[in-house]
Scaffold this motif. Structure first.
Motif, PDB file in Angstrom:
ATOM      1  N   ASN A  57     -19.227  -3.177 -11.216  1.00 44.63           N
ATOM      2  CA  ASN A  57     -18.999  -3.844  -9.929  1.00 44.63           C
ATOM      3  C   ASN A  57     -17.773  -4.745 -10.082  1.00 44.63           C
ATOM      4  OD1 ASN A  57     -19.126  -6.404  -8.276  1.00 44.63           O
ATOM      5  ND2 ASN A  57     -20.572  -5.125  -7.164  1.00 44.63           N
ATOM      6  N   GLU A  58     -16.887  -4.692  -9.109  1.00 49.67           N
ATOM      7  CA  GLU A  58     -15.599  -5.383  -9.203  1.00 49.67           C
ATOM      8  C   GLU A  58     -15.741  -6.899  -9.253  1.00 49.67           C
ATOM      9  OE1 GLU A  58     -16.399  -2.947  -7.178  1.00 49.67           O
ATOM     10  OE2 GLU A  58     -14.891  -1.381  -7.284  1.00 49.67           O
ATOM     11  N   SER A  59     -16.723  -7.425  -8.514  1.00 52.75           N
ATOM     12  CA  SER A  59     -16.861  -8.887  -8.540  1.00 52.75           C
ATOM     13  C   SER A  59     -17.275  -9.327  -9.944  1.00 52.75           C
ATOM     14  CB  SER A  59     -17.855  -9.373  -7.489  1.00 52.75           C
ATOM     15  OG  SER A  59     -19.172  -9.080  -7.861  1.00 52.75           O
ATOM     16  N   ALA A  88     -14.338  -5.215  -2.845  1.00 50.85           N
ATOM     17  CA  ALA A  88     -15.545  -5.414  -3.655  1.00 50.85           C
ATOM     18  C   ALA A  88     -15.376  -6.544  -4.682  1.00 50.85           C
ATOM     19  CB  ALA A  88     -15.942  -4.115  -4.348  1.00 50.85           C
ATOM     20  N   ALA A  90     -14.938  -9.318  -3.773  1.00 52.07           N
ATOM     21  CA  ALA A  90     -15.852 -10.186  -3.025  1.00 52.07           C
ATOM     22  C   ALA A  90     -15.632 -11.674  -3.316  1.00 52.07           C
ATOM     23  CB  ALA A  90     -17.298  -9.757  -3.288  1.00 52.07           C
ATOM     24  N   PHE A 475     -26.993 -12.690  -6.857  1.00 46.84           N
ATOM     25  CA  PHE A 475     -25.577 -12.613  -6.455  1.00 46.84           C
ATOM     26  C   PHE A 475     -24.702 -12.105  -7.610  1.00 46.84           C
ATOM     27  CE2 PHE A 475     -26.347 -16.074  -3.130  1.00 46.84           C
ATOM     28  CZ  PHE A 475     -26.074 -15.253  -2.056  1.00 46.84           C
TER      29      PHE A 475
END
Ligand SMILES: Cc1ncc(C[n+]2csc(CCOP(=O)(O)OP(=O)(O)O)c2C)c(N)n1
Ligand SMILES: *[C@@H]1O[C@H](CO)[C@@H](O)[C@H](O)[C@H]1NC(C)=O
Ligand SMILES: *[C@@H]1O[C@H](CO)[C@@H](O)[C@H](O)[C@H]1NC(C)=O
Ligand SMILES: CC(=O)N[C@H]1CO[C@H](CO)[C@@H](O)[C@@H]1O
Length: 585
Positions: A57-59, A88, A90, A475
Motif C-alpha cells: 500500500n502506497e501510504s 493512494a 493518501a 489506519f
C-alpha cells in the motif's frame, strides 16, 4: 541498456539514497528492466546497492520513508504508479508535509502517444483511463517542489535539483513524474554529463546576527521568569543536551508543546512538561518566552500572555509558510538553526558571566517558581485511570522493561500525554510522533526506522515499540505493514491502546458542545464505536505477517506479558502485538 529510468536510479544512488519503497505498475517497464540489469552489475563490481522494498500500500510506503528519515536523518525514495498510486499515498502526504520530512517521490504517467510512435506508446486499455488532466495537482500543494522529467537527457539534473529542495531548510517532500515514453527513452551514456554529488547539497540555515543575539541577551537580562517552548527542536539530536545546559545556566524552564521529538530529557530538573492543548500556566507566568522550532506554542483562547512578556521566535520555518493562519506576538522572528542559536546564547552568557544575567537569588526564585508550576500542571493533567486497567502503571512497567537503546513511536492520540509522561524519555531521538495529524503513520514508520538502523549501525535500536490507538492501528493498513515486517525482517512491538473506537471525535465534540445532544450519547449512536464486535488486532497482524499476540485485561500480569512480548521480538525476531483492553468510552 541505458534509459531515463536506469539513470534515475543511478542518480538516486549517487546522491546517497539507499532505500526505495516501491509499488509498481504499467508505467514502470524500463524501471523493472533496470532492476534486473543492476543485479548483474552488482555481482560484477560489488558497489553499495540500492534496496528496493515492496510496499503493498502506497501510504505505508510513504510512512516507511518518513520513519526512515526520522530515525536516521537520511531521506528515502518512494516510487508509485501514475495518478492511482499518487492518490493512494493518501494521508501520509499530509504528514510528510506537516512534519517537514525530506522524501523523494516519483510516479510515472500515462503514455501520451497511441499509434506506437515511440517506445512506451499506449498498449493497454488503462493508458486511456489513467490519462489524468493534471496528475501532479493531486499532490502539488503539499510538496516543496514538483518537477516533470521531460527528457532522459537531463533527468539527472531534475532529480538532483528536486532532492536539493527536499534537503534545504525547512526540509520537505518533493514529487517528480514523467510520461511513459520519457521514462522508457533510450540514452547514450556518453551524452550524459558527469555530475558531482557535492555540487547539489541543500541550502543551510544560518546563525543569529550580532544585532539579534544582542537583543535576545538584553531582554533576557531583564527577565524575571524566562521559559523556552518547543515542539521539534529535538529533530537535531544535539538539542536536548544544549537546551539542558542553557536551562541549567539560568534556571530556564523548557516546555514541550505538542512535541514530536525529545527536546529535553524528561529527568532534567528544568523539564517543565508536555501539553497538547488547554491552559498553560508556564506561558502565563513567563515574562520572557523563547519559542524555538514550534508550530503551536500555546492557544491564545486558553492561555493569556502577560502584557509585559517579551516573545522571541527562532524557527527553521519561522513564517509557517504552509499555514494560512499563524501569528504569535513576537518582537523578533528569525529563521535560524536552533542548535546554533542556543549555542550562541549560551556562549554569550558564559562570556559575560551568569551574574550579569541573573543574581543567585533570582536563580533560586526561578527554580522555586518552576517547581510550583510543574506541580500545578501535574495536578491539572487529566487522569488516565480507566475503570479496569491503569494505563499509567502499564506504561511504567513497559518503561522499566525497555532496553536502554530503544525507540518508541507514539500514535496514541487521546492518550498522547499519558504516553509521554509514562515513557518519560531521556535519550535524544528516543520518542517520536508523526508530527502531522493524518492517522496511520506508526506501523510503516516502525518498519522504516528499523531499516534505517539495519543500513547504518549508528541508528540501530535494540527494540522499536509502537504505541497506537485501535483506530490508528487500522489506519496504518496492517495487512500491508505486517507482511512487510516479516518479509524484510523488521520485527517490532505494537501496543494497541484499545478503547473500542475513536474517542477523540467525542472529545472534539465536547470541546464545542460541552452540554450538547451528543454529550450524553453512546459511542455507538455517535458512529465512533467499533462495537459490538471489534476487530481482533493481534489476529490481523498474525494473518498478515505471522505476528505473536496477546490481550491485556485488568487481571493480566503486565510484567509477564511485556517480558514475553519483548522476548518474541528480540529473540524470535517476530512482530508482537499487545492488545490493551482499556475501558470503552
Ligand atoms: C486519516 C485520518 N482520518 C480521520 C482522522 C480524524 N481522527 C482524529 S483522532 C481519530 C480517532 C483515532 O482513534 P484511535 O487511534 O483509536 O484513538 P482514540 O481517539 O480512541 O484515542 C480520528 C478518526 C484523522 N486524524 N486522520
Ligand atoms: C492505502 O492506504 C491508504 C490509507 O489507508 C488508503 O487511502 C488507500 O486507498 C490504500 N490504497 C489502496 C490502493 O487501497
Ligand atoms: C504520544 O503522543 C501524544 C499526542 O501526540 C501525547 O499526548 C503523548 O504524551 C505521547 N506519548 C508518548 C509516550 O510520547
Ligand atoms: C452502526 C451504528 O451504530 N450506527 C449509528 C450511527 O448513528 C445513528 C444516529 O445516532 C444511529 O441511528 C446508528 O445506529
Amino acid at each position: 541498456m541505458t534509459t531515463t529510468s536506469s539513470v534515475l536510479l543511478d542518480t538516486l544512488e549517487k546522491i546517497g539514497i539507499t532505500h526505495i519503497f516501491v509499488n509498481l505498475g504499467s508505467d514502470h517497464p524500463a524501471l523493472l528492466e533496470a532492476f534486473i540489469a543492476r543485479e548483474g552489475k552488482r555481482r560484477y563490481d560489488g558497489e553499495e546497492e540500492l534496496k528496493f522494498i515492496t510496499a503493498p500500500n502506497e501510504s505505508v510506503a510513504l510512512n516507511c520513508a518518513q520513519g526512515f528519515y526520522q530515525a536516521s536523518g537520511k531521506p528515502a525514495a518512494v516510487i508509485v504508479h501514475v495518478d492511482c498510486g499518487t492518490q493512494a499515498l493518501a494521508g501520509a502526504v499530509h504528514n510528510v508535509a506537516a512534519a517537514r520530512i525530506p522524501v523523494f517521490i516519483y510516479a510515472g504517467a500515462s503514455p501520451f502517444s497511441q499509434e506506437g510512435e515511440m517506445k512506451g506508446s499506449r498498449n493497454e486499455f488503462i493508458h486511456w483511463l489513467q490519462d489524468a488532466v493534471d496528475q501532479p495537482a493531486i499532490i502539488r500543494q503539499y510538496m516543496k517542489h514538483v518537477a516533470e522529467i521531460r527528457t532522459g537527457k537531463n533527468v539527472q539534473q531534475v532529480v538532483l535539483r528536486s532532492l536539493q529542495f527536499a534537503k534545504s531548510q525547512p526540509e520537505g517532500p518533493v514529487y517528480c513524474w514523467s510520461a511513459r515514453e520519457i521514462s522508457e527513452e533510450d540514452l547514450n551514456p556518453s551524452d550524459l554529463p558527469e555530475l558531482r554529488r557535492e555540487h547539489w547539497s541543500g541550502s543551510q540555515l544560518g546563525a543569529l546576527s550580532e544585532t539579534n543575539l544582542h537583543y535576545i541577551c538584553q531582554t533576557l537580562r531583564r527577565a524575571q521568569f524566562p521559559i523556552i517552548v518547543t515542539s521539534y527542536a529535538g529533530r537535531n539530536r544535539a538539542i536536548p543536551d544544549l537546551l539542558g545546559k542553557l536551562a541549567n545556566q539560568l534556571s530556564i524552564a523548557v516546555f514541550s508543546s505538542c512535541p514530536s521529538h525529545v527536546n529535553i530529557a524528561f529527568n532534567h530538573p528544568m523539564h517543565a512538561g508536555v501539553s497538547y492543548t488547554g491552559k498553560n500556566c508556564y506561558v502565563e507566568a513567563a515574562d520572557w518566552i523563547l519559542v524555538l522550532d514550534c508550530d503551536v506554542p500555546w492557544m491564545t483562547r486558553f492561555t493569556k500572555l502577560r502584557r509585559d512578556a517579551t516573545v522571541i521566535h527562532i524557527d527553521m520555518d519561522v513564517l509557517k509558510e504552509r499555514m494560512n493562519m499563524f501569528y504569535i506576538p513576537a518582537e523578533l522572528r528569525v529563521q535560524a538553526d536552533s542548535a546554533t542559536a542556543v549555542q550562541q546564547i549560551q556562549r554569550e552568557i558564559t562570556r559575560c558571566g551568569i551574574a550579569s544575567f541573573a543574581s543567585s537569588e533570582l536563580l533560586v526564585e526561578r527554580l522555586a517558581r518552576h517547581l510550583q508550576l510543574r506541580a500545578e500542571m501535574r495536578l491539572r493533567a487529566p487522569s488516565i485511570r480507566s475503570k479496569g486497567i491503569d494505563l499509567a502503571i502499564f506504561l511504567q512497567t513497559l518503561r522499566r522493561h525497555l532496553p536502554e537503546n530503544n525507540l518508541v513511536l507514539n500514535e496514541s492520540i487521546s492518550n498522547y500525554p499519558a504516553v509521554w509522561d509514562g515513557i518519560a524519555p531521556t535519550r535524544p531521538g528516543s520518542l517520536l510522533t508523526s508530527g502531522g495529524s493524518s492517522l496511520g503513520w506508526g506501523l510503516g514508520a516502525a518498519i522504516g526506522a528499523i531499516l534505517a538502523g539495519q543500513a547504518d549501525k549508528r541508528h540501530a535500536k535494540d527494540l522499536v515499540t509502537l504505541i497506537v490507538g485501535d483506530g490508528s492501528f487500522i489506519f496504518g493498513v496492517p495487512s500491508a505493514a505486517f507482511w512487510m515486517a516479516r518479509r524484510y525482517g523488521t520485527p517490532f512491538l505494537t501496543i494497541v491502546l484499545n478503547n473500542g473506537g475513536y474517542k477523540s471525535p467525542r472529545l472534539s465534540m465536547l470541546g464545542v458542545y460541552p452540554d450538547g445532544l451528543g454529550s450524553s450519547s453512546t459511542a455507538e449512536s455517535l458512529n465512533i464505536s467499533f462495537g459490538p464486535q471489534p476487530p481482533d488486532y493481534g489476529l490481523l497482524a498474525e494473518a498478515a505477517g505471522g505476528a505473536w499476540h496477546t490481550k491485556v485485561t485488568e487481571s493480566s500480569c503486565f510484567e509477564t506479558v511485556i517480558r514475553d512480548a519483548i522476548s518474541v521480538v528480540q529473540r524470535d525476531r517476530r512482530c508482537a502485538v499487545i492488545d490493551v483492553q482499556l475501558e470503552k468510552f
